[in-house]
Design an enzyme around this catalytic site. Sequence first.
Site, short mmCIF file in Angstrom:
data_model
loop_
_atom_site.label_atom_id
_atom_site.label_comp_id
_atom_site.label_asym_id
_atom_site.label_seq_id
_atom_site.Cartn_x
_atom_site.Cartn_y
_atom_site.Cartn_z
N TYR A 139 29.28 38.55 39.74
CA TYR A 139 30.17 39.05 38.72
C TYR A 139 29.65 39.97 37.84
O TYR A 139 28.86 39.32 36.97
CB TYR A 139 30.84 37.90 38.39
CG TYR A 139 31.95 37.20 39.20
CD1 TYR A 139 33.41 37.16 38.89
CD2 TYR A 139 31.75 36.29 40.34
CE1 TYR A 139 34.30 36.71 39.73
CE2 TYR A 139 32.54 35.87 41.20
CZ TYR A 139 33.97 35.89 40.94
OH TYR A 139 34.66 35.19 41.64
N HIS A 285 39.36 38.89 49.37
CA HIS A 285 38.97 37.73 48.78
C HIS A 285 39.92 36.41 49.25
O HIS A 285 40.09 35.72 48.69
CB HIS A 285 39.61 38.06 47.14
CG HIS A 285 38.49 37.27 46.25
ND1 HIS A 285 37.50 37.87 45.51
CD2 HIS A 285 38.61 35.92 45.75
CE1 HIS A 285 36.80 37.16 44.97
NE2 HIS A 285 37.61 36.00 44.75
#
Length: 387
Positions: A139, A285
């Site tokens: 991330y 996702h």
Amino acid sequence: MSTPDLFKYNPNYPSVADLKKKAKSRIPKFAFDYLEGGCNEEVNLGKNETDFQAIELMPQYLKKYNGVDISTELFGHRYDAPFGIPPIGLQGLMWPNAPEILAKAAVKHNIPYILSTVSTSSIEHIAEVTDSKFWYQLYHPAKTTMRDDILQRLRDVNCDVLVVLVDVPSFGIRYREVKAGLSMPPKMNINNIFQACIRPTWSLKTLQHGIPEFATLKKYMEKGLDMSQLGEFMNASFDKRVEMDKIAAIRDQWKGKIILKGIVSEPDMEKAIALGADGVIVSNHGGRQIDAGESSIKSLIRIAGKYGDKMPVMMDGGVRSGPDIARAMACGAKFVFMGRPFMYGAAALGNQGGNHTIAMFKAQFRQAMEQLCCENVGALPATLIKK
């Protein structure tokens, strides 16, 4: 030819559906909802699975056949099968010690395991239990100091494959999580405490391994940070929108492989090529970000068809069986990842859940290959029935 599977799977749980049913009986509802849910009305979550069912493959029974090899070479390493375990956030919430269970199993079976930035085991711990045979999903940090420190930690443990997540410019609205009062981490309200109490094995394992936390990120958090402030910390610490300049800056200093995860469009694929990415993972996702999007397999068919000769195009989302792996490979995937099935396995069978689920998928995929009369994974595209 690849060697026979090192582990046999439990015949009481021969399918993902069996593992899911068992897992649901062992995980508190709030944790199962976190694992299972998609965003909004969960339309895209459903399409991830149902769109696989429209893909048909054609066997050739009378041709000469010399047996099957399901191994696959990727980034200079030959894996025992063309599938792996993707990054999954808060794994330890859904089943205590799940990251270690799955990472160890991946190493034993010689398939990739990807550790998420927001998993519940640290870079250093997973490096120790896998002998540094793992990939890492990043991330993107808002501060270059945190980004550079994470990259240095990865270099220090000889992690070679970096997966940069690009598909979370905003957090998906997931109704199940809203109703359960889930936050980062989940707040233990009265309903959640009751749900934990009626799942005693999960509760005892959680006490044994500790309350789940973002282990990799602990060093960047202020001492004494109240858990209610964790969401604020996450919002302040990470860039949701990852643009080309941020990836280019990573590419300049990262000497290992870089994979972009979340690519679903041709313009983004062109940018990935221009940035010098080593591969992409086509993904929506797990249906958790945009309900109006298309299924991962539909995106894969477009992307692999146009760019499969440029770099490895991998995918995740909706894979629930060995035949699904064969379908994805026939549609151009170089490699396939599946998240929820491995979490079902860990929750259903504990320490043996990873070994079981990998062996199960290997057996199912091998049978599909044998039925299709394919000697290696490279032969699968020729079996695709085009409509």
